[in-house]
Design a protein around this motif. Structure first.
Motif, PDB file in Angstrom:
ATOM      1  N   LEU A  97      95.673  12.937  39.276  1.00 57.42           N
ATOM      2  CA  LEU A  97      94.798  13.466  38.229  1.00 57.42           C
ATOM      3  C   LEU A  97      94.483  14.934  38.488  1.00 57.42           C
ATOM      4  CD1 LEU A  97      93.321  12.448  35.658  1.00 57.42           C
ATOM      5  CD2 LEU A  97      91.256  12.386  37.049  1.00 57.42           C
ATOM      6  N   ALA A 102      94.453  14.850  33.028  1.00 56.73           N
ATOM      7  CA  ALA A 102      93.262  14.314  32.366  1.00 56.73           C
ATOM      8  C   ALA A 102      93.350  14.506  30.858  1.00 56.73           C
ATOM      9  CB  ALA A 102      92.015  15.003  32.922  1.00 56.73           C
ATOM     10  N   ASP A 119      88.929  13.758  41.707  1.00 54.10           N
ATOM     11  CA  ASP A 119      89.343  13.002  40.520  1.00 54.10           C
ATOM     12  C   ASP A 119      88.135  12.741  39.615  1.00 54.10           C
ATOM     13  OD1 ASP A 119      91.948  12.826  41.462  1.00 54.10           O
ATOM     14  OD2 ASP A 119      91.789  10.723  42.081  1.00 54.10           O
ATOM     15  N   TRP A 123      87.643  14.153  35.829  1.00 55.14           N
ATOM     16  CA  TRP A 123      87.541  13.217  34.708  1.00 55.14           C
ATOM     17  C   TRP A 123      86.205  13.358  33.976  1.00 55.14           C
ATOM     18  CZ3 TRP A 123      90.634  11.249  31.566  1.00 55.14           C
ATOM     19  CH2 TRP A 123      90.312  10.149  30.766  1.00 55.14           C
ATOM     20  N   ALA A 135      87.248   4.756  33.083  1.00 49.19           N
ATOM     21  CA  ALA A 135      88.291   4.933  34.091  1.00 49.19           C
ATOM     22  C   ALA A 135      88.231   3.759  35.056  1.00 49.19           C
ATOM     23  CB  ALA A 135      88.101   6.244  34.847  1.00 49.19           C
TER      24      ALA A 135
END
Length: 378
Positions: A97, A102, A119, A123, A135
């Motif tokens: 990511l 993203a 991450d 996000w 997620a």
């Protein structure tokens, strides 16, 4: 630059191919789902569907009942999303990511698996509003690969309680589920403890081998991979081979006793020998380590063989880039000719046996299939 499959000219029948049994693939998923009736059963379709073609693999498994799909990279997930437009198909991205990934997850409706504080931060920034985009969250339980340690997991739990992070599932990965090991039980104990930080959130721990460890490992979602593709047929009754790799005999010749075959004269001939030269090599993903002679070997490996004219025949000498030699001396003289197809793994040659002969695992054989190998769905 076009690869060999995209050329307009007709494809030569002499090129290698892998026949993919759609019914076996669907049946393997259903067999694994039946072993974990209290959980959703997902599917790992990363690495281009373990080398067989992720879009078609995903479509086949969706039709069989699968709704949860795992890929490694967001770009892989976008290809699977093109194949699965149904809103109930969830596609999870296991790694990698960054801001571009993203954005692609948002665009293609993919769920990233968040494994580091970075991450989570990326996000959250990509969430663009409230409520936050959902997620998965990965916990480190003893593999020391990807996942949040306890301190980072507690920080993530604080974000969830504050409404700043939406977690659809917490997961971890078993390192030794296919071996008789205490590590799986140890990992499960850590997973039990850390996952309580996220009350009411679904949990996922079992890979293919983890499914076979029993209900204590199933939780809410299982993630089989190699078992779907027939790579562990010996581990569970009812699983079937999915991929059958074949290639064409290009020439049959007789070599005399005292001569040698292949690179490095690795196969000295102790009798007059009929040799079938087959159009398959390590450029196609059939490993040089699986040669009949002339490479480093180890005690107890199975003798490398192929299947031709309804018999197992030895692989002779070194596998080369484009060609493999087979010793067909013990077949009837008229049993084999140019254009006949030899099977290198599949219905008659277990892929586990071929992998053992090459000192590797079925995963590597499948995911290493080269672009010259046609994927033919049946």
């Amino acid at each position: 630059m076009s690869d060999i499959r995209s050329l307009a000219a007709p494809r030569s029948a002499r090129l290698p191919s892998v026949e993919i049994d759609r019914t076996a693939l669907a049946g393997n998923w259903q067999r694994l789902a039946a072993l974990a009736p209290g959980a959703r059963t997902g599917a790992a379709v990363k690495a281009n569907g373990y080398g067989l073609g992720a879009p078609e693999v995903a479509r086949t498994l969706y039709e069989a009942g699968c709704r949860d799909f795992f890929v490694a990279w967001a770009e892989e997930g976008a290809l699977v999303r093109q194949a699965l437009t149904a809103p109930d198909a969830r596609i999870m991205v296991l790694q990698g990511l960054d801001t571009d990934a993203a954005a692609l997850c948002r665009e293609a409706t993919l769920l990233p698996v968040l494994s580091t504080p970075d991450d989570i931060a990326i996000w959250r920034e990509a969430g663009l509003g409230s409520p936050p985009a959902p997620a998965f969250l990965q916990l480190e339980t003893g593999m020391n690969r990807l996942g949040l340690d306890e301190a980072d997991a507690r920080a993530a739990a604080d974000l969830v309680r504050a409404g700043a992070l939406s977690v659809s599932c917490v997961m971890s990965h078993l390192a030794s589920a296919d071996e008789a090991s205490e590590q799986s039980r140890d990992q499960r104990a850590v997973f039990e403890r850390l996952s309580t930080l996220f009350p009411g959130v679904p949990r996922s721990l079992a890979n293919s081998a983890g499914v076979l460890l029993g209900p204590d490992f199933h939780y809410d979602l299982t993630r089989p991979g190699i078992a779907l593709y027939g790579g562990t047929c010996d581990a569970l009754e009812g699983l079937r081979p999915v991929a059958t790799l074949t290639a064409s005999v290009l020439q049959v010749r007789t070599a005399r006793r005292g001569e040698a075959a292949g690179y490095g004269a690795a196969a000295p001939l102790r009798r007059d020998t009929r040799i079938a030269t087959v159009g398959l090599g390590y450029a196609d993903g059939f490993l040089r380590a699986g040669s009949g002679a002339g490479v480093a070997t180890w005690p107890g490996r199975p003798a490398p063989t192929a299947f031709l004219a309804n018999r197992a025949v030895p692989i002779l000498g070194r596998v080369s880039m484009d060609l493999t030699l087979l010793d067909i001396t013990d077949l009837a003289e008229d049993a084999v000719g140019p254009g006949d197809r030899a099977e290198f793994y599949g219905r008659n040659v277990p892929i586990e046996q071929v992998a053992a002969a090459a000192g590797t695992i079925p995963y590597e054989l499948l995911t290493g299939l080269g672009p010259r190998v046609a994927r033919e769905w049946g």
